[in-house]
Design a protein around this motif. Structure first.
Motif, short mmCIF file in Angstrom:
data_model
loop_
_atom_site.label_atom_id
_atom_site.label_comp_id
_atom_site.label_asym_id
_atom_site.label_seq_id
_atom_site.Cartn_x
_atom_site.Cartn_y
_atom_site.Cartn_z
N LEU A 381 -7.29 14.03 -10.94
CA LEU A 381 -6.79 14.01 -9.57
C LEU A 381 -6.19 12.66 -9.18
O LEU A 381 -5.67 12.51 -8.07
N LEU A 382 -6.23 11.68 -10.07
CA LEU A 382 -5.68 10.36 -9.77
C LEU A 382 -4.22 10.44 -9.35
O LEU A 382 -3.44 11.19 -9.93
N PHE A 383 -3.88 9.66 -8.35
CA PHE A 383 -2.50 9.59 -7.86
C PHE A 383 -2.05 8.14 -7.92
O PHE A 383 -2.73 7.25 -7.41
N SER A 384 -0.91 7.87 -8.54
CA SER A 384 -0.47 6.48 -8.70
C SER A 384 1.03 6.31 -8.53
O SER A 384 1.62 5.38 -9.07
N ASP A 385 1.67 7.21 -7.81
CA ASP A 385 3.13 7.16 -7.69
C ASP A 385 3.57 6.56 -6.35
O ASP A 385 3.19 7.05 -5.29
N GLY A 386 4.39 5.52 -6.43
CA GLY A 386 5.13 5.02 -5.28
C GLY A 386 4.33 4.65 -4.05
O GLY A 386 3.29 4.01 -4.12
N CYS A 387 4.82 5.11 -2.92
CA CYS A 387 4.24 4.74 -1.62
C CYS A 387 3.42 5.88 -1.03
O CYS A 387 3.59 7.04 -1.40
N ILE A 388 2.56 5.52 -0.10
CA ILE A 388 1.72 6.49 0.59
C ILE A 388 1.79 6.21 2.09
O ILE A 388 2.10 5.09 2.51
N THR A 389 1.53 7.24 2.90
CA THR A 389 1.65 7.12 4.35
C THR A 389 0.32 7.44 5.02
O THR A 389 -0.35 8.41 4.64
N HIS A 390 -0.03 6.63 6.00
CA HIS A 390 -1.26 6.83 6.77
C HIS A 390 -0.90 7.11 8.23
O HIS A 390 -0.19 6.33 8.87
N TYR A 391 -1.37 8.25 8.75
CA TYR A 391 -1.18 8.60 10.15
C TYR A 391 -2.34 8.06 10.97
O TYR A 391 -3.51 8.17 10.56
N THR A 392 -2.03 7.50 12.13
CA THR A 392 -3.09 6.96 12.99
C THR A 392 -2.59 6.91 14.43
O THR A 392 -1.43 7.21 14.72
#
Length: 663
Positions: A381-392
């Motif tokens: 399940l590891l994810f290691s691609d590019g950018c990630i987004t956090h909603y807040t």
């Protein structure tokens, strides 16, 4: 032939002008034997010392002292030879004798500073350096020595002050410029360090240390190819300088070019067969190639050379774990704990966690099998691609972006969805054992990881996510989506709790701070991974079925060797928050999962119930994009505030204002 007085005057003038080879040529052995002068032998000792020929320096000093025990210069240079050999007490005796003979001779005061610094008696060293300056206010070596001593004391600002005074006393003295580079590098001000290393090279292009310093500075700036260039230059200047070879190995190792890393580590060992760091590096490189037995061999060699070098024990434990030899891994972790007990670090706590885990695995094969399946599921399940987004919400975005507050992760118990973490246990039909045999089950508390919720960068402006997570308190779509560079975030977190060292722990340990894809359970008890290859989904379901079978076996057995259900619960909590029901599949959620080791646990007592959280890092330097929600009032003003706040630190992420037709 010139008179002794004339020769002495010429030799002194040449030494003063730093024309040391000319002194050697002026005073061949035939001349010295003919003149039989202690002063001439002492001048030649000085020249040999400045030419880094300490053995010959010692011979000349001995001959001078055999002729005249009252020769202060001969005692001083004999002291230098002892100091270089690490025989500091003998050096101190020689320096004190030189001062007794000639109290106005500044060099032996400086020598005492060097010797006491070598003994790590830094305050005494400082006293003698200052005395040298009292005797000779232009004593650049003493100023430089003060810089070195304060650097050793980790008082880098004070060190910088004295290095600068050394450059004022002698602007063409190369060592303090290199010292300034080292001090700024230790302060992590790498651009400033680079400036001073380049100045040292300008003053003396044949000085190897600043080339190496430049390599390290660019290494820490993660500009590995530039670092490699400077390491190679250091070797070109001095092929017998072992450290750059080892550092080339480190640079290629971190680039994942393991064969190149191995080549340079072996070269470091060729230059210095006792180089313990290089053997440890070889072990790490072979672990990177998956050749764990070979890795263990090289870690062992590092330990044989230096049994007190703690890092190879930890790295060898990692290799033993990969080979499934839990008993040997356990012993190495325990040795690492023992060696670091006086100066415990992040990895000491990590080793303690592994010891507790491995003892459970050694005690129960069934527990070991379950633990291995949990690891396999996490890896899948590891994810290691590019950018990630956090909603807040906007208030949180304001704290993170305008105030620079550290990014927080709450313990998994405090996620918004109260059903979180149950899907896995429902699928496995596994629950913690009741404390009492009543109808109502009493659940034992088990520590949970700290969870951060993210999505892929492509979903930075998504109607469903604005509704679910982009809220300001309970008002939907009035939040903010912050897009971060994932790998940079992981590295920043890692460096906060365990600052990276080129000669440190294997990169295999980096999975302590990892992002994972969330899997969604369908109504037919199958798991899906939106966007994943069918082969990966099939493998995941295979692992899950195997895990369910193992759990069923231990919940029905009554053997003494059956692992405690509490232990299994704690292990399953590592992945419990990576599973949700099919209804949430459209979120395609990613999760940052951290066990909390190395982070102080904070408690918000104003919340009901009180919340446990950890603080990670300032995310402002990592922000790639800010998206303001479609229902945010006066979004332009928010965008301006974010822009100018970040602009002050020369940070310029893309800022968007969503205009999705939110209703």
């Amino acid at each position: 032939m010139a008179t002794e007085k004339t020769l002495l005057q010429q030799a002194q003038e040449l030494n003063e002008k730093k024309e040391y080879q000319a002194v050697i040529d002026l005073l061949p052995d035939s001349v010295l034997q003919a003149k039989n002068s202690a002063d001439l032998y002492a001048e030649k000792a000085q020249a040999y010392w400045r030419l880094d020929k300490s053995e010959l320096c010692g011979e000349m000093a001995d001959k001078a002292l055999a002729l005249d025990r009252g020769n202060a210069k001969a005692f001083h240079y004999k002291g230098n030879v002892y100091d270089e050999l690490g025989e500091y007490d003998k050096a101190i005796v020689c320096y004190e004798k030189a001062i007794e003979i000639n109290p106005k001779y500044d060099a032996p005061y400086n020598g005492l500073g060097v010797a006491f610094s070598g003994k790590r008696e830094y305050d005494t060293a400082i006293k003698w350096y200052l005395k040298a300056i009292d005797v000779n206010p232009k004593a650049e070596y003493a100023y430089n020595g003060l810089g070195n001593t304060f650097s050793d004391k980790k008082e880098f600002d004070e060190a910088i002050k004295w290095y600068l005074k050394a450059t004022e006393a002698n602007p063409i003295y190369d060592s303090p410029y290199n010292g300034l580079g080292n001090a700024f590098s230790d302060k992590k001000e790498f651009d400033e360090a680079i400036k001073w290393y380049l100045k040292a090279i300008e003053v003396n292009p044949k000085y190897d240390a600043p080339y190496y310093g430049l390599g390290l500075a660019f290494y820490y700036k993660k500009e590995y190819d530039v670092a490699i260039k400077w390491y190679l230059k250091a070797i070109e200047v001095n092929p017998k300088y072992d450290a750059p070879y080892n550092s080339l190995g480190n640079a290629f190792y971190i680039k994942g070019e393991y064969d190149q890393a191995i080549k340079w580590y072996l070269k470091a060992i060729e230059v210095n067969p006792e180089f313990d760091y290089a053997y440890n590096g070889l072990g790490n490189a072979f672990s990177g190639k998956g050749e764990y037995n070979e890795a263990i061999k090289w870690h062992l060699k590092s330990i044989e050379i230096n049994p007190k070098y703690n890092t190879p024990y930890y790295n060898r434990a990692l290799a033993y774990e990969d080979l499934g030899d839990n008993i040997k891994a356990l012993a190495d972790y325990e040795q690492y704990i023992e060696l670091t007990k006086g100066n415990a670090d992040y990895y000491t706590n990590r080793a303690k966690e592994r010891v507790a885990e491995l003892k459970k695995a050694v005690k129960s094969v069934q527990y070991s099998d379950i633990a291995e399946l949990v690891t396999q599921i996490k890896n899948l399940l590891l994810f290691s691609d590019g950018c990630i987004t956090h909603y807040t919400g906007l208030s949180t975005a304001k704290a993170l972006i305008l105030n620079g507050s550290p990014f927080r992760l709450s313990e998994a118990a405090f996620l918004n969805d109260t059903s979180e973490g149950r899907e896995l246990f429902t699928y496995l039909n596994f629950h913690a054992k009741a404390l009492k045999s009543h109808d109502m089950e009493a659940l034992t508390f088990a520590p949970k990881p700290f969870i951060g919720s993210f999505v892929a960068e492509t979903k930075h402006d998504d109607l469903t996510l604005w509704r679910m997570y982009g809220k300001e308190e309970k008002e939907e779509a009035k939040g903010c989506a912050i897009t971060l560079h994932q790998q940079q975030l992981v590295e920043a977190i890692q460096n906060k709790v365990a600052p990276s060292s080129p000669d440190g722990v294997s990169l295999k340990n980096n999975d302590a701070f990892s992002f994972y894809r969330v899997a969604y359970k369908s109504h037919d008890n199958q798991f899906i991974l939106p966007g994943a290859d069918e082969a990966i989904v099939e493998k995941l379901n295979g692992y899950m079925q195997d895990l369910a079978a193992k759990i069923k076996t231990i919940t029905t057995e009554k053997k003494k060797t059956t692992p405690k259900q509490q232990d299994i619960l704690e292990r399953l909590n590592e992945i419990a928050y990576l599973f949700k029901t099919i209804e949430y599949q459209h979120e395609q959620e990613l999760r940052l999962v951290i066990d909390g080791i190395g982070f102080p646990k904070q408690l918000n007592i104003n919340a009901t119930p009180p919340r446990v959280y950890i603080e990670l890092v300032d995310i402002r330097p990592l922000i790639q994009k800010i998206t303001i929600g479609p229902k945010v009032e006066r979004g332009d003003e928010w965008a301006a505030a974010f822009y100018y706040s970040l602009d002050k630190d020369n940070l310029h992420p893309k800022i968007c204002i969503s205009h999705l037709p939110y209703k």
